[in-house]
Design a protein around this motif. Structure first.
Motif, PDB file in Angstrom:
ATOM      1  N   LEU A  74      -5.413  12.805  -1.570  1.00 35.07           N
ATOM      2  CA  LEU A  74      -5.754  11.381  -1.554  1.00 35.07           C
ATOM      3  C   LEU A  74      -4.626  10.478  -1.055  1.00 35.07           C
ATOM      4  N   PRO A  75      -3.360  10.671  -1.439  1.00 34.44           N
ATOM      5  CA  PRO A  75      -2.311   9.752  -0.966  1.00 34.44           C
ATOM      6  C   PRO A  75      -2.179   9.697   0.552  1.00 34.44           C
ATOM      7  N   SER A  76      -2.182  10.849   1.208  1.00 33.08           N
ATOM      8  CA  SER A  76      -2.036  10.849   2.663  1.00 33.08           C
ATOM      9  C   SER A  76      -3.251  10.233   3.344  1.00 33.08           C
ATOM     10  N   VAL A  77      -4.449  10.407   2.764  1.00 32.75           N
ATOM     11  CA  VAL A  77      -5.653   9.800   3.349  1.00 32.75           C
ATOM     12  C   VAL A  77      -5.584   8.282   3.259  1.00 32.75           C
ATOM     13  N   ILE A  78      -5.189   7.769   2.096  1.00 37.83           N
ATOM     14  CA  ILE A  78      -5.098   6.310   1.929  1.00 37.83           C
ATOM     15  C   ILE A  78      -4.066   5.725   2.886  1.00 37.83           C
ATOM     16  N   LEU A  79      -2.917   6.373   2.990  1.00 30.66           N
ATOM     17  CA  LEU A  79      -1.887   5.879   3.903  1.00 30.66           C
ATOM     18  C   LEU A  79      -2.371   5.910   5.352  1.00 30.66           C
ATOM     19  N   MET A  80      -3.096   6.970   5.735  1.00 32.60           N
ATOM     20  CA  MET A  80      -3.609   7.070   7.099  1.00 32.60           C
ATOM     21  C   MET A  80      -4.612   5.951   7.390  1.00 32.60           C
ATOM     22  N   LEU A  81      -5.474   5.638   6.428  1.00 30.86           N
ATOM     23  CA  LEU A  81      -6.448   4.562   6.629  1.00 30.86           C
ATOM     24  C   LEU A  81      -5.757   3.215   6.796  1.00 30.86           C
ATOM     25  N   PHE A  82      -4.726   2.969   5.994  1.00 27.49           N
ATOM     26  CA  PHE A  82      -3.978   1.713   6.155  1.00 27.49           C
ATOM     27  C   PHE A  82      -3.271   1.671   7.511  1.00 27.49           C
TER      28      PHE A  82
ATOM     29  N   PRO B  17       0.805  -1.233   0.000  1.00 28.16           N
ATOM     30  CA  PRO B  17       0.000   0.000   0.000  1.00 28.16           C
ATOM     31  C   PRO B  17       0.829   1.269   0.000  1.00 28.16           C
ATOM     32  N   VAL B  18       1.998   1.256   0.629  1.00 21.94           N
ATOM     33  CA  VAL B  18       2.830   2.460   0.641  1.00 21.94           C
ATOM     34  C   VAL B  18       3.331   2.774  -0.764  1.00 21.94           C
ATOM     35  N   THR B  19       3.738   1.740  -1.502  1.00 28.35           N
ATOM     36  CA  THR B  19       4.185   1.945  -2.879  1.00 28.35           C
ATOM     37  C   THR B  19       3.045   2.456  -3.748  1.00 28.35           C
ATOM     38  N   PHE B  20       1.837   1.931  -3.515  1.00 30.13           N
ATOM     39  CA  PHE B  20       0.668   2.408  -4.256  1.00 30.13           C
ATOM     40  C   PHE B  20       0.390   3.882  -3.960  1.00 30.13           C
TER      41      PHE B  20
ATOM     42  N   VAL C 182       1.111  15.399   7.534  1.00 27.17           N
ATOM     43  CA  VAL C 182       0.896  16.075   8.819  1.00 27.17           C
ATOM     44  C   VAL C 182      -0.500  16.680   8.870  1.00 27.17           C
ATOM     45  N   LEU C 183      -0.937  17.263   7.766  1.00 30.42           N
ATOM     46  CA  LEU C 183      -2.265  17.850   7.724  1.00 30.42           C
ATOM     47  C   LEU C 183      -3.358  16.793   7.900  1.00 30.42           C
ATOM     48  N   THR C 184      -3.207  15.671   7.208  1.00 27.01           N
ATOM     49  CA  THR C 184      -4.250  14.655   7.217  1.00 27.01           C
ATOM     50  C   THR C 184      -4.195  13.791   8.467  1.00 27.01           C
ATOM     51  N   SER C 185      -3.048  13.176   8.711  1.00 27.13           N
ATOM     52  CA  SER C 185      -2.925  12.278   9.844  1.00 27.13           C
ATOM     53  C   SER C 185      -2.791  13.030  11.160  1.00 27.13           C
ATOM     54  N   GLY C 186      -2.416  14.299  11.105  1.00 26.39           N
ATOM     55  CA  GLY C 186      -2.249  15.085  12.322  1.00 26.39           C
ATOM     56  C   GLY C 186      -3.500  15.840  12.702  1.00 26.39           C
ATOM     57  N   TRP C 187      -3.860  16.828  11.909  1.00 30.26           N
ATOM     58  CA  TRP C 187      -5.014  17.656  12.232  1.00 30.26           C
ATOM     59  C   TRP C 187      -6.306  16.842  12.273  1.00 30.26           C
ATOM     60  N   ALA C 188      -6.546  16.063  11.231  1.00 28.48           N
ATOM     61  CA  ALA C 188      -7.797  15.303  11.171  1.00 28.48           C
ATOM     62  C   ALA C 188      -7.867  14.234  12.258  1.00 28.48           C
ATOM     63  N   SER C 189      -6.741  13.595  12.577  1.00 24.67           N
ATOM     64  CA  SER C 189      -6.757  12.564  13.613  1.00 24.67           C
ATOM     65  C   SER C 189      -7.060  13.143  14.990  1.00 24.67           C
ATOM     66  N   LEU C 190      -6.602  14.373  15.258  1.00 27.49           N
ATOM     67  CA  LEU C 190      -6.932  15.014  16.533  1.00 27.49           C
ATOM     68  C   LEU C 190      -8.425  15.327  16.615  1.00 27.49           C
ATOM     69  N   SER C 191      -9.001  15.726  15.511  1.00 27.42           N
ATOM     70  CA  SER C 191     -10.448  15.969  15.505  1.00 27.42           C
ATOM     71  C   SER C 191     -11.220  14.671  15.733  1.00 27.42           C
ATOM     72  N   ALA C 192     -10.756  13.599  15.110  1.00 31.19           N
ATOM     73  CA  ALA C 192     -11.406  12.304  15.337  1.00 31.19           C
ATOM     74  C   ALA C 192     -11.201  11.816  16.767  1.00 31.19           C
ATOM     75  N   GLU C 193     -10.044  12.131  17.356  1.00 29.20           N
ATOM     76  CA  GLU C 193      -9.775  11.748  18.746  1.00 29.20           C
ATOM     77  C   GLU C 193     -10.717  12.438  19.713  1.00 29.20           C
ATOM     78  N   VAL C 194     -10.940  13.705  19.523  1.00 25.82           N
ATOM     79  CA  VAL C 194     -11.761  14.443  20.478  1.00 25.82           C
ATOM     80  C   VAL C 194     -13.237  14.087  20.343  1.00 25.82           C
ATOM     81  N   ILE C 195     -13.676  13.707  19.151  1.00 26.89           N
ATOM     82  CA  ILE C 195     -15.092  13.398  18.970  1.00 26.89           C
ATOM     83  C   ILE C 195     -15.420  11.961  19.361  1.00 26.89           C
TER      84      ILE C 195
END
Length: 792
Positions: free
Chosen positions: A465-473, A428-431, A554-567
């Motif tokens: 899209l690339p950072s979102v896919i990597l974060m989901l994996f 998945p990382v290569t993809f 950092v934007l996707t896995s950082g900012w968005a993950s903190l929002s998901a953590e608090v909710i």
């Protein structure tokens, strides 16, 4: 990828953060969500729901203000030393990256942009590479700015690390000296007890420690094989909680002939802890004997408990006032009948059938326990293996039954499994990296050429899209590593979480940083690492080109993950399903509360720290989003520690050495990459100044390892002896003895007495002291039943 794609990713993530944080500020005000967003406070204190008003439906920043105003004492009281140490990681990151941002944005970034190696376009159409060190021409005299920035960042990080290590070391010692009496300080976990034909494991432990530790050995508690009684006790607790919630579920309730409404009253099964303890103590049942309860009797109890709620609905009669009187009675003596039957049938097997070759051994003083835990007990190192016991709430009981000889095999197997999983994750990382290369994507998938001609879709695919896919994996990594750590044989929950934290950290650094930097086919990645001498050069060429992807990550896995953590999306959905679909309302209990996920959050913080250090002088554009992430993390994690997560154990800051070592690794890696870049750019002066910096950083790490690291591995004898003398002066020996007797009980509801060799206060006074406490309420008018009435 251009600046437009980067701004598109930033805009999407900012919108997600604003929406989720606004939604959280509304959901937390709803009474139905109290158990999701205020679980810790709900368990420790009474919370009154606010009256309904329009402010419930309006977003507010009150939770941010409360999180900011909380003091270190509040954090320590709410989450313990581990929570405070975690926040120190965030504070350290904020401080060091403020320094890095100031010097790199105002000094290094202009030098990179005006390096004159690339033509400049409009700012929104610029390639992010013009802001990297790759834009500086070879042999430039301006590389001294990068070398200066590298020195400032490295020296500042080392100074801050030193003071943090020193402060946390003092905090850990204060945790040992200032905390209440901790049973783990007097207890040694003994494993690999040799088997004997003549007597049981328990007798072997007693003979061994009575012979070699006659003055300090007090007693021991054997570890038993988990049995059907565990399930029975868990079901009993579950049914008891269900009984406790009937009061809140009953909405129509009144006293007969007084209010003209409806009366709900019932007599509930009394299965509180004291009742069960008293019965088992009186019956003399040991865990191995309770194992012999017939299966049909266990099922009979369980079915009887399951019918309680049904009986509440079916059993109804008219009330004198025209209402409905609903009542039911469940005999408390059901369990007693089963146990009496078990005894009358002559079920008295030997304890040796269920004993495991592991035991908790108790000593008179903390110093005696430490000495016994660190000394080799036998000429065969695989027998009588000792270590300091974890805290009672920290014990992972299921792994204590694992034979000690299997532990090293399990560690090798889990290591191999983690390595295999790490290489499988290359796919998945290569993809993901393929999505960032637009030309390669068009050649591989010709049918996408029409879609990618649209500007917004182009920016979305390459920038977001690339950072979102990597974060989901990456979400699959922590549970997998936690499973590996469980199979590994950790005897405590903190040890298991620490092992999982280390595995997740190695995994993320390898896959998110190295594999993405050295992207391409798997064969190419392996060929890159086949030549060790080329690693600095390869990293120097690749890091500046991948800096934009790391910024979007950092934007996707950082900012968005903190929002998901608090909710708290998953607990929120589970709570909503229980309340509004199943119509169940359970009282909050500590067993169902969440603990802080150190094994996921610490690796994420350290990974972002690694990205910040390595890209600081190479591509300074990553620093502003990174600082925003750490500031937001400071507020979010303080809020979660104060309101959501319930600490069940406290390791005393054992995670900090991982943080220190990883930060030193990040600094050295940054310096090695800078050395490679200076070599490629033909700047011998900058290269010459970088080599001493690497050596000084390694020397600093060695000093910290010698100065502070031993405190996190062993307890100082001076502190332990002083604590023992204080206990002796204040006469706490009997109090400690009573605490040890029930601290390490494998079956909390069916807790047998420990085998006692001697009293703490009088050395050599052997014997076994058992207390039989009755759970019977002396003021109860009807023994065996508990009357509960609900009034509307």
């Amino acid at each position: 990828m251009d600046i437009g794609a980067l701004l598109t990713s930033a805009g999407i993530n900012i919108a997600i953060c604003v929406v989720l944080l606004s939604l959280y500020s509304i959901l937390r005000k709803q009474p139905s969500n109290v158990s999701v967003y205020f679980m810790r406070r709900l368990i420790s204190e009474q919370i009154k729901p606010d009256p309904f008003g329009l402010e419930r439906l309006v977003p507010s920043a009150s939770w941010i203000v409360r999180a900011w105003q909380a003091t270190n004492e509040d954090i320590l009281a709410a989450g313990g030393v581990d929570a405070l140490v975690f926040l120190r990681i965030v504070v350290f990151s904020i401080r060091i990256f403020i320094i890095a941002a100031m010097i790199c944005v105002f000094l290094v970034l202009p030098v990179n942009y005006y390096g004159h190696a690339m033509p400049h376009n409009e700012i929104y159409a610029e390639s992010p590479e013009v802001f990297t060190i790759g834009n500086v021409k070879e042999g430039s005299k301006w590389f001294w700015t990068h070398c200066l920035a590298l020195y400032v960042i490295s020296c500042s990080a080392c100074v801050l690390l030193y003071f943090e290590y020193k402060s946390i070391s003092k905090m850990r010692l204060a945790h040992i000296t200032g905390s209440p009496v901790n049973p783990s300080h007097f207890t040694v976990l003994v494993r690999a007890i040799p088997w004997s034909r003549d007597h049981s494991y328990s007798k072997s432990v007693e003979n061994f420690f009575s012979t070699y530790y006659p003055a300090s050995y007090v007693s021991h508690q054997m570890v038993y094989r988990a049995s059907r009684v565990d399930k029975l006790m868990k079901d009993a607790e579950k049914m008891y909680r269900m009984l406790k919630t009937i009061e809140s579920q009953s909405k129509e309730s009144y006293l007969p002939c007084l209010c003209g409404g409806t009366t709900h009253s019932f007599t509930a099964l009394n299965i509180e802890e004291e009742s069960v303890k008293s019965k088992t103590s009186d019956d003399g049942l040991q865990p191995s004997q309770r194992e012999k309860l017939e299966k049909k009797d266990v099922e009979k109890i369980y079915k009887k408990l399951k019918t309680i709620e049904l009986q509440n609905k079916e059993s109804s009669m008219p009330c004198l006032c025209g209402g409905i009187l609903r009542s039911f009675k469940v005999p408390k003596t059901e369990v007693e009948n089963v146990e009496h039957k078990a005894n009358s049938d002559g079920l008295q097997p030997s304890q040796t059938d269920k004993e495991r070759p592991a035991a908790f051994v108790f000593f008179r003083t903390r110093y005696d326990a430490v000495v016994a835990a660190q000394v080799l007990q036998s000429s065969n190192p695989m027998l009588w293996v000792t270590q300091l016991a974890p805290e009672p709430n920290d014990v992972y009981w299921s792994n204590l039954s694992i034979p000690y000889k299997q532990v090293w095999l399990r560690k090798i197997a889990t290591l191999l499994g983690a390595i295999v999983f790490m290489f499988v994750f290359l796919l998945p990382v290569t993809f993901v990296q393929g999505l960032t290369q637009l030309d390669q994507l068009r050649q591989t998938f010709p049918f996408l050429r029409g879609i990618l001609k649209q500007k917004f879709m182009n920016q979305l695919v390459t920038g977001y899209l690339p950072s979102v896919i990597l974060m989901l994996f990456m979400y699959a990594v922590p549970p997998t590593m936690m499973l590996f750590s469980t199979i590994e044989g950790a005897v405590s929950r903190s040890e298991r979480k620490k092992s999982a934290c280390t595995k997740v950290l190695y995994f993320t650094i390898w896959n998110v940083f190295f594999v993405n930097v050295l992207s391409g086919s798997i064969i190419r990645q392996l060929s890159v690492f086949s030549s060790v001498r080329d690693i600095p050069t390869q990293l120097a060429k690749a890091v500046p080109t991948q800096a934009t992807f790391f910024t979007t990550y950092v934007l996707t896995s950082g900012w968005a993950s903190l929002s998901a953590e608090v909710i708290q999306l998953f607990p929120f959905l589970c709570n909503w399903f229980k309340r509004f679909i199943l119509r169940k309302q359970e009282e909050p209990c500590s067993s169902s509360a969440l603990t802080f996920p150190h094994h996921t959050e610490i690796p994420r913080l350290l990974l972002f720290g690694l990205l910040g250090f390595t890209c600081s002088i190479m591509a300074p554009l990553i620093l502003p989003p990174l600082l925003v992430y750490f500031f937001l993390a400071f507020l979010v994690y303080r809020n979660q520690i104060l309101n959501v997560y319930v600490p069940k154990y406290d390791s005393g800051g054992l995670f900090w050495p991982i943080v220190h070592n990883t930060t030193i690794f990040s600094l050295v890696l940054t310096q090695v990459i800078a050395l490679g870049v200076f070599g490629i750019k033909r700047s011998p002066v900058a290269s010459g100044f970088t080599i001493p910096l690497i050596l000084l950083t390694l020397l600093f790490n060695e000093y910290c390892r010698q100065r502070f690291s031993p405190v996190f591995k062993r307890s100082p004898a001076q502190v332990l002896i002083e604590k023992d003398r204080q206990d002796e002066n204040f006469g706490r020996a009997e109090e400690i003895y009573k605490l040890l007797r029930t601290a390490y009980c494998q079956f909390p509801l069916l807790c047998p007495d420990v085998s006692t060799s001697q009293d703490l206060s009088i050395p050599g006074n052997s014997g076994q002291n058992k207390d039989h406490e009755s759970s019977q309420d002396p003021e109860s008018p009807n023994p065996g039943f508990q009357e509960i009435s609900l009034l509307s």
